[in-house]
Write a protein that holds these residues in place. Structure first.
Motif, PDB file in Angstrom:
ATOM      1  N   GLN A   1      39.933  56.217  28.467  1.00 23.47           N
ATOM      2  CA  GLN A   1      40.116  55.331  27.307  1.00 23.47           C
ATOM      3  C   GLN A   1      40.757  54.010  27.725  1.00 23.47           C
ATOM      4  OE1 GLN A   1      41.957  58.251  24.343  1.00 23.47           O
ATOM      5  NE2 GLN A   1      41.400  56.476  23.099  1.00 23.47           N
ATOM      6  N   TYR A   2      41.766  54.099  28.592  1.00 21.62           N
ATOM      7  CA  TYR A   2      42.447  52.896  29.085  1.00 21.62           C
ATOM      8  C   TYR A   2      41.450  51.991  29.805  1.00 21.62           C
ATOM      9  CZ  TYR A   2      45.551  49.937  31.824  1.00 21.62           C
ATOM     10  OH  TYR A   2      46.167  48.860  32.397  1.00 21.62           O
ATOM     11  N   LEU A   3      40.689  52.554  30.725  1.00 25.63           N
ATOM     12  CA  LEU A   3      39.731  51.753  31.497  1.00 25.63           C
ATOM     13  C   LEU A   3      38.626  51.179  30.615  1.00 25.63           C
ATOM     14  CD1 LEU A   3      39.538  53.980  34.681  1.00 25.63           C
ATOM     15  CD2 LEU A   3      40.618  51.724  34.469  1.00 25.63           C
ATOM     16  N   GLU A   4      38.227  51.912  29.604  1.00 26.22           N
ATOM     17  CA  GLU A   4      37.198  51.411  28.684  1.00 26.22           C
ATOM     18  C   GLU A   4      37.744  50.342  27.745  1.00 26.22           C
ATOM     19  OE1 GLU A   4      34.370  55.387  28.500  1.00 26.22           O
ATOM     20  OE2 GLU A   4      35.878  55.107  26.940  1.00 26.22           O
ATOM     21  N   GLY A   5      39.066  50.306  27.536  1.00 25.06           N
ATOM     22  CA  GLY A   5      39.643  49.371  26.580  1.00 25.06           C
ATOM     23  C   GLY A   5      40.305  48.140  27.168  1.00 25.06           C
ATOM     24  N   ILE A   6      40.638  48.151  28.453  1.00 22.03           N
ATOM     25  CA  ILE A   6      41.447  47.058  28.992  1.00 22.03           C
ATOM     26  C   ILE A   6      40.720  45.720  29.004  1.00 22.03           C
ATOM     27  CG2 ILE A   6      40.925  47.590  31.398  1.00 22.03           C
ATOM     28  CD1 ILE A   6      43.852  46.630  31.992  1.00 22.03           C
ATOM     29  N   ASP A   7      39.428  45.700  29.273  1.00 19.75           N
ATOM     30  CA  ASP A   7      38.716  44.414  29.349  1.00 19.75           C
ATOM     31  C   ASP A   7      38.843  43.611  28.058  1.00 19.75           C
ATOM     32  OD1 ASP A   7      37.954  44.958  31.960  1.00 19.75           O
ATOM     33  OD2 ASP A   7      36.000  45.762  31.381  1.00 19.75           O
ATOM     34  N   ALA A   8      38.767  44.277  26.930  1.00 19.93           N
ATOM     35  CA  ALA A   8      38.884  43.575  25.646  1.00 19.93           C
ATOM     36  C   ALA A   8      40.277  42.982  25.454  1.00 19.93           C
ATOM     37  CB  ALA A   8      38.552  44.524  24.493  1.00 19.93           C
ATOM     38  N   THR A   9      41.304  43.588  26.093  1.00 19.85           N
ATOM     39  CA  THR A   9      42.657  43.034  25.971  1.00 19.85           C
ATOM     40  C   THR A   9      42.845  41.813  26.862  1.00 19.85           C
ATOM     41  OG1 THR A   9      43.772  44.347  27.715  1.00 19.85           O
ATOM     42  CG2 THR A   9      43.550  45.363  25.522  1.00 19.85           C
ATOM     43  N   LEU A  10      42.093  41.730  27.948  1.00 18.93           N
ATOM     44  CA  LEU A  10      42.204  40.608  28.886  1.00 18.93           C
ATOM     45  C   LEU A  10      41.533  39.351  28.356  1.00 18.93           C
ATOM     46  CD1 LEU A  10      41.351  42.470  32.212  1.00 18.93           C
ATOM     47  CD2 LEU A  10      43.618  41.747  31.433  1.00 18.93           C
ATOM     48  N   ALA A  11      40.399  39.517  27.678  1.00 18.16           N
ATOM     49  CA  ALA A  11      39.567  38.379  27.264  1.00 18.16           C
ATOM     50  C   ALA A  11      40.325  37.288  26.503  1.00 18.16           C
ATOM     51  CB  ALA A  11      38.363  38.872  26.470  1.00 18.16           C
ATOM     52  N   PRO A  12      41.151  37.611  25.500  1.00 19.47           N
ATOM     53  CA  PRO A  12      41.839  36.543  24.760  1.00 19.47           C
ATOM     54  C   PRO A  12      42.821  35.727  25.610  1.00 19.47           C
ATOM     55  CG  PRO A  12      41.915  38.602  23.523  1.00 19.47           C
ATOM     56  CD  PRO A  12      41.392  38.926  24.895  1.00 19.47           C
ATOM     57  N   PHE A  13      43.180  36.246  26.786  1.00 20.55           N
ATOM     58  CA  PHE A  13      44.148  35.569  27.653  1.00 20.55           C
ATOM     59  C   PHE A  13      43.494  35.058  28.939  1.00 20.55           C
ATOM     60  CE2 PHE A  13      46.264  38.558  24.901  1.00 20.55           C
ATOM     61  CZ  PHE A  13      47.248  37.764  24.333  1.00 20.55           C
ATOM     62  N   SER A  14      42.154  35.054  28.953  1.00 23.79           N
ATOM     63  CA  SER A  14      41.366  34.593  30.102  1.00 23.79           C
ATOM     64  C   SER A  14      41.717  35.339  31.381  1.00 23.79           C
ATOM     65  CB  SER A  14      41.530  33.082  30.299  1.00 23.79           C
ATOM     66  OG  SER A  14      41.111  32.390  29.150  1.00 23.79           O
TER      67      SER A  14
ATOM     68  N   ILE B   1      44.984  41.035  38.612  1.00 22.56           N
ATOM     69  CA  ILE B   1      44.303  40.355  37.510  1.00 22.56           C
ATOM     70  C   ILE B   1      44.853  38.940  37.436  1.00 22.56           C
ATOM     71  CG2 ILE B   1      43.825  40.346  35.037  1.00 22.56           C
ATOM     72  CD1 ILE B   1      44.416  43.423  35.124  1.00 22.56           C
ATOM     73  N   GLU B   2      43.972  37.960  37.459  1.00 23.75           N
ATOM     74  CA  GLU B   2      44.389  36.555  37.410  1.00 23.75           C
ATOM     75  C   GLU B   2      44.369  36.032  35.983  1.00 23.75           C
ATOM     76  OE1 GLU B   2      43.337  32.660  39.973  1.00 23.75           O
ATOM     77  OE2 GLU B   2      41.643  33.497  38.856  1.00 23.75           O
ATOM     78  N   PHE B   3      45.392  35.248  35.647  1.00 24.85           N
ATOM     79  CA  PHE B   3      45.490  34.551  34.369  1.00 24.85           C
ATOM     80  C   PHE B   3      45.704  33.067  34.654  1.00 24.85           C
ATOM     81  CE2 PHE B   3      46.792  38.861  33.571  1.00 24.85           C
ATOM     82  CZ  PHE B   3      46.196  39.169  32.358  1.00 24.85           C
ATOM     83  N   PRO B   4      45.334  32.186  33.732  1.00 27.70           N
ATOM     84  CA  PRO B   4      45.523  30.752  33.951  1.00 27.70           C
ATOM     85  C   PRO B   4      46.984  30.327  34.073  1.00 27.70           C
ATOM     86  CG  PRO B   4      43.907  31.111  32.230  1.00 27.70           C
ATOM     87  CD  PRO B   4      44.531  32.458  32.540  1.00 27.70           C
ATOM     88  N   SER B   5      47.911  31.103  33.489  1.00 32.07           N
ATOM     89  CA  SER B   5      49.326  30.724  33.518  1.00 32.07           C
ATOM     90  C   SER B   5      50.189  31.973  33.349  1.00 32.07           C
ATOM     91  CB  SER B   5      49.634  29.749  32.379  1.00 32.07           C
ATOM     92  OG  SER B   5      49.526  30.417  31.127  1.00 32.07           O
ATOM     93  N   MET B   6      51.458  31.823  33.675  1.00 30.07           N
ATOM     94  CA  MET B   6      52.411  32.913  33.483  1.00 30.07           C
ATOM     95  C   MET B   6      52.546  33.232  31.996  1.00 30.07           C
ATOM     96  SD  MET B   6      54.314  35.172  34.951  1.00 30.07           S
ATOM     97  CE  MET B   6      55.011  34.772  36.542  1.00 30.07           C
ATOM     98  N   GLU B   7      52.479  32.211  31.152  1.00 38.13           N
ATOM     99  CA  GLU B   7      52.575  32.438  29.701  1.00 38.13           C
ATOM    100  C   GLU B   7      51.427  33.314  29.214  1.00 38.13           C
ATOM    101  OE1 GLU B   7      54.983  29.276  31.026  1.00 38.13           O
ATOM    102  OE2 GLU B   7      52.795  29.325  31.135  1.00 38.13           O
ATOM    103  N   GLN B   8      50.225  33.075  29.722  1.00 36.09           N
ATOM    104  CA  GLN B   8      49.088  33.899  29.294  1.00 36.09           C
ATOM    105  C   GLN B   8      49.190  35.312  29.857  1.00 36.09           C
ATOM    106  OE1 GLN B   8      46.195  30.602  30.094  1.00 36.09           O
ATOM    107  NE2 GLN B   8      45.183  31.510  28.322  1.00 36.09           N
ATOM    108  N   ALA B   9      49.682  35.443  31.086  1.00 33.45           N
ATOM    109  CA  ALA B   9      49.874  36.777  31.661  1.00 33.45           C
ATOM    110  C   ALA B   9      50.884  37.568  30.838  1.00 33.45           C
ATOM    111  CB  ALA B   9      50.328  36.654  33.114  1.00 33.45           C
ATOM    112  N   GLN B  10      51.997  36.931  30.503  1.00 35.53           N
ATOM    113  CA  GLN B  10      53.025  37.603  29.699  1.00 35.53           C
ATOM    114  C   GLN B  10      52.500  37.891  28.301  1.00 35.53           C
ATOM    115  OE1 GLN B  10      56.512  38.194  30.905  1.00 35.53           O
ATOM    116  NE2 GLN B  10      56.141  39.708  29.319  1.00 35.53           N
ATOM    117  N   GLY B  11      51.737  36.952  27.741  1.00 36.58           N
ATOM    118  CA  GLY B  11      51.143  37.166  26.428  1.00 36.58           C
ATOM    119  C   GLY B  11      50.232  38.369  26.398  1.00 36.58           C
TER     120      GLY B  11
END
Length: 106
Positions: free
Chosen positions: A20-33, A57-67
């Motif tokens: 379930q975790y692996l099937e759901g994580i991608d959708a959580t990443l998308a809003p934070f790029s 997992i790469e994010f554009p900024s620390m704020e987006q990673a924390q978000g």
């Protein structure tokens, strides 16, 4: 400047919640790029010993990673991972373009 979510996983006990975790994580990443740079292996230890998996997992900024980590969507699935894995998870700030090793000397 980019930031990274890094997981050093020593053990994963695969079961329906991990699925379930692996099937759901991608959708959580998308809003934070967020995007995967590393997810498991194969790997080649060169120094020391390593027995586990790494996720980066790469994010554009620390704020987006924390978000992402603090988001309601990720909080909803995070227990599926934490109940069934042993390891360490951290957020780390990337370096600016052109960074050199000696830059940390000041």
């Amino acid at each position: 400047m980019p930031a990274y979510a890094v997981a050093l996983i020593r053990e994963t006990r695969f079961n329906p919640e991990i699925k379930q975790y692996l099937e759901g994580i991608d959708a959580t990443l998308a809003p934070f790029s967020g995007k995967y740079l590393v997810h498991g292996g194969p790997y080649m230890p060169l120094e020391g010993a390593w027995a586990g998996d790494m996720v980066v997992i790469e994010f554009p900024s620390m704020e987006q990673a924390q978000g992402w980590y603090d988001s309601a969507a990720y909080k909803a699935i995070r227990p599926f991972r934490t109940r069934h894995t042993e390891g360490d998870v951290l957020l780390v700030q990337g370096v600016p373009e052109g960074h050199k090793g000696a830059d940390i000397l000041g």
